[in-house]
Motif scaffolding. Sequence first.
Motif, PDB file in Angstrom:
ATOM      1  N   ALA A  39       0.406  -7.449  10.399  1.00  0.00           N
ATOM      2  CA  ALA A  39       1.833  -6.642   9.660  1.00  0.00           C
ATOM      3  C   ALA A  39       1.936  -7.768   8.317  1.00  0.00           C
ATOM      4  O   ALA A  39       3.092  -7.853   8.126  1.00  0.00           O
ATOM      5  CB  ALA A  39       2.799  -6.727  10.766  1.00  0.00           C
ATOM      6  N   ALA A  59       0.899   1.115  16.281  1.00  0.00           N
ATOM      7  CA  ALA A  59       2.033   1.723  15.773  1.00  0.00           C
ATOM      8  C   ALA A  59       3.229   0.725  15.268  1.00  0.00           C
ATOM      9  O   ALA A  59       3.859   1.084  14.353  1.00  0.00           O
ATOM     10  CB  ALA A  59       2.500   2.447  17.102  1.00  0.00           C
ATOM     11  N   SER A  61       3.149  -2.167  13.949  1.00  0.00           N
ATOM     12  CA  SER A  61       2.714  -2.810  12.631  1.00  0.00           C
ATOM     13  C   SER A  61       2.547  -1.869  11.635  1.00  0.00           C
ATOM     14  O   SER A  61       2.730  -2.219  10.432  1.00  0.00           O
ATOM     15  CB  SER A  61       1.280  -3.660  12.713  1.00  0.00           C
ATOM     16  OG  SER A  61       0.333  -2.918  13.043  1.00  0.00           O
ATOM     17  N   LEU A  62       2.327  -0.567  11.628  1.00  0.00           N
ATOM     18  CA  LEU A  62       2.022   0.294  10.675  1.00  0.00           C
ATOM     19  C   LEU A  62       3.230   0.423   9.738  1.00  0.00           C
ATOM     20  O   LEU A  62       3.153   0.232   8.389  1.00  0.00           O
ATOM     21  CB  LEU A  62       1.617   1.719  11.188  1.00  0.00           C
ATOM     22  CG  LEU A  62      -0.079   1.810  11.396  1.00  0.00           C
ATOM     23  CD1 LEU A  62      -0.169   3.038  12.106  1.00  0.00           C
ATOM     24  CD2 LEU A  62      -0.852   1.652  10.327  1.00  0.00           C
ATOM     25  N   PRO A  63       4.566   0.691  10.057  1.00  0.00           N
ATOM     26  CA  PRO A  63       5.508   1.048   9.524  1.00  0.00           C
ATOM     27  C   PRO A  63       5.780  -0.354   8.605  1.00  0.00           C
ATOM     28  O   PRO A  63       6.321  -0.128   7.409  1.00  0.00           O
ATOM     29  CB  PRO A  63       6.801   1.295  10.334  1.00  0.00           C
ATOM     30  CG  PRO A  63       6.212   1.619  11.619  1.00  0.00           C
ATOM     31  CD  PRO A  63       4.816   0.833  11.694  1.00  0.00           C
ATOM     32  N   ARG A  64       5.750  -1.657   8.974  1.00  0.00           N
ATOM     33  CA  ARG A  64       5.839  -2.810   8.449  1.00  0.00           C
ATOM     34  C   ARG A  64       4.806  -3.176   7.300  1.00  0.00           C
ATOM     35  O   ARG A  64       4.971  -4.195   6.376  1.00  0.00           O
ATOM     36  CB  ARG A  64       6.252  -3.989   9.323  1.00  0.00           C
ATOM     37  CG  ARG A  64       7.329  -3.609  10.181  1.00  0.00           C
ATOM     38  CD  ARG A  64       7.561  -4.907  11.084  1.00  0.00           C
ATOM     39  NE  ARG A  64       6.331  -4.744  11.916  1.00  0.00           N
ATOM     40  CZ  ARG A  64       5.983  -5.625  12.926  1.00  0.00           C
ATOM     41  NH1 ARG A  64       6.764  -6.864  13.001  1.00  0.00           N
ATOM     42  NH2 ARG A  64       5.003  -5.461  13.784  1.00  0.00           N
ATOM     43  N   LEU A  66       2.442  -0.784   5.578  1.00  0.00           N
ATOM     44  CA  LEU A  66       2.038   0.245   4.691  1.00  0.00           C
ATOM     45  C   LEU A  66       1.269  -0.046   3.616  1.00  0.00           C
ATOM     46  O   LEU A  66       0.031   0.389   3.307  1.00  0.00           O
ATOM     47  CB  LEU A  66       3.084   1.110   4.360  1.00  0.00           C
ATOM     48  CG  LEU A  66       2.771   2.420   3.704  1.00  0.00           C
ATOM     49  CD1 LEU A  66       1.523   3.368   4.249  1.00  0.00           C
ATOM     50  CD2 LEU A  66       3.679   3.276   3.026  1.00  0.00           C
ATOM     51  N   GLN A  93      -0.714   8.770  13.076  1.00  0.00           N
ATOM     52  CA  GLN A  93       0.151   8.102  12.013  1.00  0.00           C
ATOM     53  C   GLN A  93      -0.455   7.497  10.985  1.00  0.00           C
ATOM     54  O   GLN A  93      -0.230   7.454   9.652  1.00  0.00           O
ATOM     55  CB  GLN A  93       1.056   7.060  12.831  1.00  0.00           C
ATOM     56  CG  GLN A  93       1.962   6.250  12.077  1.00  0.00           C
ATOM     57  CD  GLN A  93       2.746   5.242  12.904  1.00  0.00           C
ATOM     58  OE1 GLN A  93       2.619   4.849  13.920  1.00  0.00           O
ATOM     59  NE2 GLN A  93       3.940   4.691  12.214  1.00  0.00           N
ATOM     60  N   LEU A  97      -0.258   8.315   6.775  1.00  0.00           N
ATOM     61  CA  LEU A  97      -0.165   7.431   5.771  1.00  0.00           C
ATOM     62  C   LEU A  97      -1.267   6.986   4.806  1.00  0.00           C
ATOM     63  O   LEU A  97      -1.013   6.968   3.741  1.00  0.00           O
ATOM     64  CB  LEU A  97       0.321   6.128   6.424  1.00  0.00           C
ATOM     65  CG  LEU A  97       1.582   6.105   7.301  1.00  0.00           C
ATOM     66  CD1 LEU A  97       1.514   4.782   8.323  1.00  0.00           C
ATOM     67  CD2 LEU A  97       2.504   6.190   6.516  1.00  0.00           C
TER      68      LEU A  97
END
Length: 124
Positions: A39, A59, A61-64, A66, A93, A97
Amino acid sequence: MAVSTLADALHAVRAWGPLLDLLREEGLPACGGLVHGFAGSAGVARELQALGLHLSFSAASLPRALDALRATAPNRLLLETDEAGDLDAVLRQAAALLGESPERLAVRTWENGCRCFSECARLE
């Protein structure tokens, strides 16, 4: 000294500088390794890959991460689940992305995992 035949799984939380310093000083284990639940920033992702590590995204770490996901070389990308996670959901996901099909990403990350861990088998 015994040579490890297992890839090292590294986990760092807000300690990228010290981790990079340690890896530069000590080097990687003969078997290589991966960073679990990555992350960090895109810059840190590039530095870790330059040292030879794979980066594994979950899941959580992905949003933080990108920008780091997009900075990860295709041959260094791994995906993982959280404790009770759904790997298919993580795959979908990440594919969304990255703008690629889940099927293609599944094949690529499977091959990356096999390569990451088969590097260890050659040391046995």
